[in-house]
Design an enzyme around this catalytic site. Structure first.
Site, PDB file in Angstrom:
ATOM      1  CE  LYS A 219      -1.595   3.050   2.036  1.00 45.13           C
ATOM      2  NZ  LYS A 219      -1.544   4.553   1.748  1.00 45.13           N
TER       3      LYS A 219
ATOM      4  CD  GLU B  82      12.793   4.956   8.415  1.00 44.05           C
ATOM      5  OE1 GLU B  82      12.759   5.916   9.215  1.00 44.05           O
ATOM      6  OE2 GLU B  82      12.705   5.083   7.197  1.00 44.05           O
TER       7      GLU B  82
ATOM      8  CB  CYS C 194      12.786   9.938   8.370  1.00 45.03           C
ATOM      9  SG  CYS C 194      13.619   8.604   7.480  1.00 45.03           S
TER      10      CYS C 194
ATOM     11  CD  GLU D 126      10.286  13.322  11.150  1.00 44.07           C
ATOM     12  OE1 GLU D 126      11.261  12.769  10.617  1.00 44.07           O
ATOM     13  OE2 GLU D 126       9.221  12.735  11.397  1.00 44.07           O
TER      14      GLU D 126
END
Length: 462
Positions: A170, A245, A279, A369
């Protein structure tokens, strides 16, 4: 852009059961470039059933044959590398040279590495009076992000296939076109029908259905920590394996003995790469107070060169998110050196390359973040203070250390609570394990450690 109006199921493109449609928007000009199906739980169920039906046969396929299919897949990706780059540029907004050098080239290298590993890895070993086997974990539900769309697909699908698993993918709804191109490549490479299946759809619908499906043995997810926590909770209820992750807030620690100009310039480039949508980006630059003012000047000069060199962020939603963080930085007292919340262009989801100075460790922009081209510079007093700041977030994905002496940098890096650290600008290694400590995730990707995520262990005693 070319787009399929179905899902890739059991070796063929078939109409989706879901009636919704996802519009793919070019973030550089805000124009709709394609439409793909918004698959639903019924589509996910059909894909999982297809993957489960062929699992015994693929798991029993000799590793050499699995390696041959992966090698063929790599060759197809090489042949279509220009199309890959153009597709990623259109749906992600990445400048074409970066798409060619990174978004196309890195997945090709990773696919090749797993073709080689499938052929050379020993899936059994003798331990005392036991033989220990690495066996495929089963059906893998892979949920991938938009920021490195093909790399993250290959980093999950290639080791899964090498291990003998079957897969339902997906992809992110913002970047589904390169996922469709990948499905075409899998088909052209001769991977048997049902071994790989693709369902485009929305995360809360198709993604959730995949994570919850009882026929999925492992959920491999890359994305935000918030979503990762929900997936982990869902999988935990079924005692299902996960590989996660997640987010990062990586520290770039410049020790006093370092080549300051090089460390700052490389650090700024790292943050601005992919419009800050990485990231593992070193979004916190830590500099000793004696050299701090010089570092700020260097960072400002370096960031100022990126105004016309970086692309937009992926969507209007992401643009608003990044700009809101810049506004929080200003509101909390950080000093704006370059950039700001104003959009640099009238059209497209662009964000100005932004540098903040006088950032303290407790500020929002030093803890959360942002996922945009925003760099925070922080002062430290000594190495212990730098280590406290570097380790002082809930994340632990990546980082960097710079020093005049490599041993000094390594000694500091060994004390950082993070999964991967670059020493004095060390190059990306597609064979090195990638993954995080703390809330940056569970498990590793790439190389033999990435392959191990898709294996379960069985021992026979003699």
């Amino acid at each position: 852009m070319k787009a399929h109006d179905g899902i890739y199921l059991d070796g063929a493109w078939r109409p989706a059961a879901g009636q919704g449609v996802i519009e793919v928007v070019n973030p550089a000009d805000e124009q709709v470039i394609a439409r793909v199906p918004a698959g639903d739980a019924e589509d996910v169920d059909a894909a999982v059933r297809a993957a489960r039906a062929v699992l015994p046969g693929w798991a029993a396929t000799p590793p050499a044959e699995r390696a041959a299919r992966l090698s063929a897949l790599r060759d197809v990706l090489v042949a279509r590398k220009d199309e890959i780059a153009e597709t990623v540029t259109a749906e992600l907004g990445s400048p074409l040279p970066f798409s060619q050098a990174v978004h196309a080239a890195v997945p090709i290298a990773v696919a090749g590495s797993y073709a080689e590993l499938a052929a050379t890895h020993s899936f059994e070993e003798r331990v005392g009076n036991s033989t220990v086997y690495g066996e495929p974990v089963g059906v893998v539900g892979a949920i991938t992000p938009w920021n490195y769309p093909l790399h993250q697909i290959v980093a999950k699908v290639a080791p899964a296939l090498a291990a003998g698993c079957t897969v339902v993918l997906k992809p992110a709804e913002d970047t589904p076109l390169v996922a469709q191109l990948f499905a075409e490549a899998v088909h052209e490479a001769g991977v048997p029908a049902g071994v790989f299946n693709l369902v485009t759809g929305l995360g809360p619908v198709a993604g959730q259905a995949l994570a919850e499906h009882p026929g999925v043995d492992l959920v491999s997810f890359t994305g935000s920590t918030a979503v990762g926590k929900r997936i982990a909770a869902t999988a935990g209820a079924a005692v299902k394996k996960v590989a996660l992750e997640l987010g990062g807030k990586s520290a770039n620690v410049i020790l006093p003995s370092a080549d300051l100009a090089r460390a700052v310039n490389v650090g700024v480039a790292n943050v601005m790469s992919n419009s800050g949508q990485t990231c593992s980006a070193w979004t916190r630059m830590l500099v000793h107070r004696d050299r701090y003012d010089e570092a700020v000047e260097l960072a400002a000069a370096a960031a100022g060169k990126y105004g016309d060199r970086i692309g937009p962020v992926v969507s209007a939603k992401q643009q608003a998110r990044v700009r809101s963080y810049i506004e929080k930085g200003l509101a909390e007292g950080a000093r704006l050196v370059v950039g700001g919340p104003e959009s640099p262009r009238e059209q497209g989801y662009f964000v100005s390359p932004t540098v903040f100075a006088d950032v303290t460790p407790d500020m929002t922009i030093a803890q959360e973040e942002i996922f945009g081209p925003v760099l925070s510079l922080l002062r430290y007093d000594d190495e212990e203070d730098a280590l406290r700041i570097a380790n002082g977030t809930v994340y632990g994905l990546a980082g960097a250390v710079w020093a005049g002496d490599e041993a000094e940098a390594v000694a500091f890096a060994r004390r950082m609570d993070t999964g991967q650290v670059d020493i004095n600008g060390g190059r990306f290694n597609p064979l090195a394990p990638f993954g995080g400590y703390k809330q940056s995730g569970v498990g590793r990707e790439l190389g033999t450690h990435g392959l191990a995520e898709y294996l379960q262990t069985k021992s026979l005693q003699f």
